[in-house]
Structure formats: structure tokens, C-alpha cells
Scaffold this active site. Sequence first.
Site, mmCIF file in Angstrom:
data_model
loop_
_atom_site.group_PDB
_atom_site.id
_atom_site.type_symbol
_atom_site.label_atom_id
_atom_site.label_comp_id
_atom_site.label_asym_id
_atom_site.label_seq_id
_atom_site.Cartn_x
_atom_site.Cartn_y
_atom_site.Cartn_z
ATOM 1 C CG HIS A 45 -1.748 -1.043 1.566
ATOM 2 N ND1 HIS A 45 -3.100 -0.962 1.353
ATOM 3 C CD2 HIS A 45 -1.525 -2.267 2.102
ATOM 4 C CE1 HIS A 45 -3.687 -2.089 1.743
ATOM 5 N NE2 HIS A 45 -2.755 -2.904 2.199
ATOM 6 C CD GLU A 127 -1.110 1.255 4.325
ATOM 7 O OE1 GLU A 127 -0.737 2.025 3.420
ATOM 8 O OE2 GLU A 127 -2.305 0.929 4.531
ATOM 9 C CG HIS A 163 -5.246 -1.458 -1.165
ATOM 10 N ND1 HIS A 163 -5.535 -0.422 -0.305
ATOM 11 C CD2 HIS A 163 -6.267 -2.346 -1.039
ATOM 12 C CE1 HIS A 163 -6.691 -0.692 0.305
ATOM 13 N NE2 HIS A 163 -7.143 -1.840 -0.112
ATOM 14 C CG ASP A 173 -3.175 2.020 -1.845
ATOM 15 O OD1 ASP A 173 -4.356 1.787 -2.181
ATOM 16 O OD2 ASP A 173 -2.645 1.514 -0.840
HETATM 17 ZN ZN LIG Z 1 -4.065 0.733 0.510
#
Ligand SMILES: [Zn+2]
Length: 205
Positions: A45, A127, A163, A173
Site C-alpha cells: 500500500h 504500507e 492494494h 495505491d
Molecule cells: Zn491501501
Amino acid sequence: MPLLLEPQVNAPLWRDGWYQFSGRLPSPNFGLRPPGTQIDLLVIHAISLPPGQYGGGEVQQLFTNQLDWDAHPYFQSIRGMAVSSHFYISRRGELQQFVGCNDRAWHAGVSRHLGRSNCNDYSIGIELEGAEGGMFEDCQYESLGSLCAALLQKYPIAHIAGHEHIAPGRKTDPGEGFDWPLFQKSLGLADRYFPESVHSAQDIS
Ligand SMILES: [Zn+2]
């Protein structure tokens, strides 16, 4: 006896799904995985809060339910959200962990991968601090690469996706600025680990 500068040097690499080389910021936003789940997907992400602003700690606050929703107008659009990811890599390559990998973090939302829904059940979320469509730092790729190598050793990971690939039309993303070929090369993994769309362009001659 000399001082031990790295007191965790003899600690195990993994303990209950927590990675030794990550800073720990435990999030309350997690649950149990369904019994017998094979953790076989990594989801990449990108996030920054407010979008495009880095280093302020707001993402960490969001993942730990500490964010002041009134601190920025953008936060109204995410007010009350309870989310998390297993890992977060800052623009400086620093790695933090919010949820143990054996537990289910809340990063993917409505999602599907190779016909299987609810990707949170069987995936690990990573992330990267960044803006959708923007570029990422070299040190982020280095940190991501070593984390993924460790995850590939520990869990039966069969696929890595963004994602955007598991929630198309809803999420974008990490976006075009993420260098999938560089990432793939750093891990030395075959094409079959990745969504076709991120490597097929390389094969056109
Ligand atoms: Zn995401």
C-alpha cells in the site's frame, strides 16, 4: 564485559508474528484470522496523512486510534475509521509494526485476489509512506526488500500484489510511482508471484 550496543542481537527474528527489526506500535485494530488460514499474500500500500505530507506521525496515530480528527480538514473524510496494517515504512526507510502477522490487520477492506475475497483474512499488509501515483525513496525499497525476504522465509507467501490489484476501481495505491520491476528484482522472485499487469509490459519486445 563491554556494553552490548544491540541488546536484541540474540533475539529470535520472529516472536508471535512480531518482527525483531521493526519498531513496535501495537494497534487495537485487528482480529483473529479464520482457523487454518494459510498466510500466502503480501499486499503493498501507499499512505500519507494528510495526503502528500510526510513525517508528521498522523498515519501512526490513525493506526493506533490516536488521530485528532479535527487537526486537518482532510481528516473529516476518514473520521472514525478503525484501520491498521501489519507494517509501515517511512520515507526514511524506518520500519514499524502495528499488528502481529499471525493476526488479521484491517488494511485491505473489500477485496479479492485470484477469486478469493476478504484478503485481510490471509494477507500481510505493508504500507509505504507515500502519495498515490508518487515516487518512493531508495531506502524504502531497501527496507521493503529485506522485510519481504524475511516474510517469504517465515510464511508460505505465494503472491505479492498492490492494494490497487485486489480492490480495482476502489483503490489506486501504491500507484504508478511504485517500481514493481525493481522490487521484483530485489527479491529475485519469478513473475508468477506478481499480478500480470505489473510485469507484462516488460515482456513486450
Ligand atoms: Zn491501501
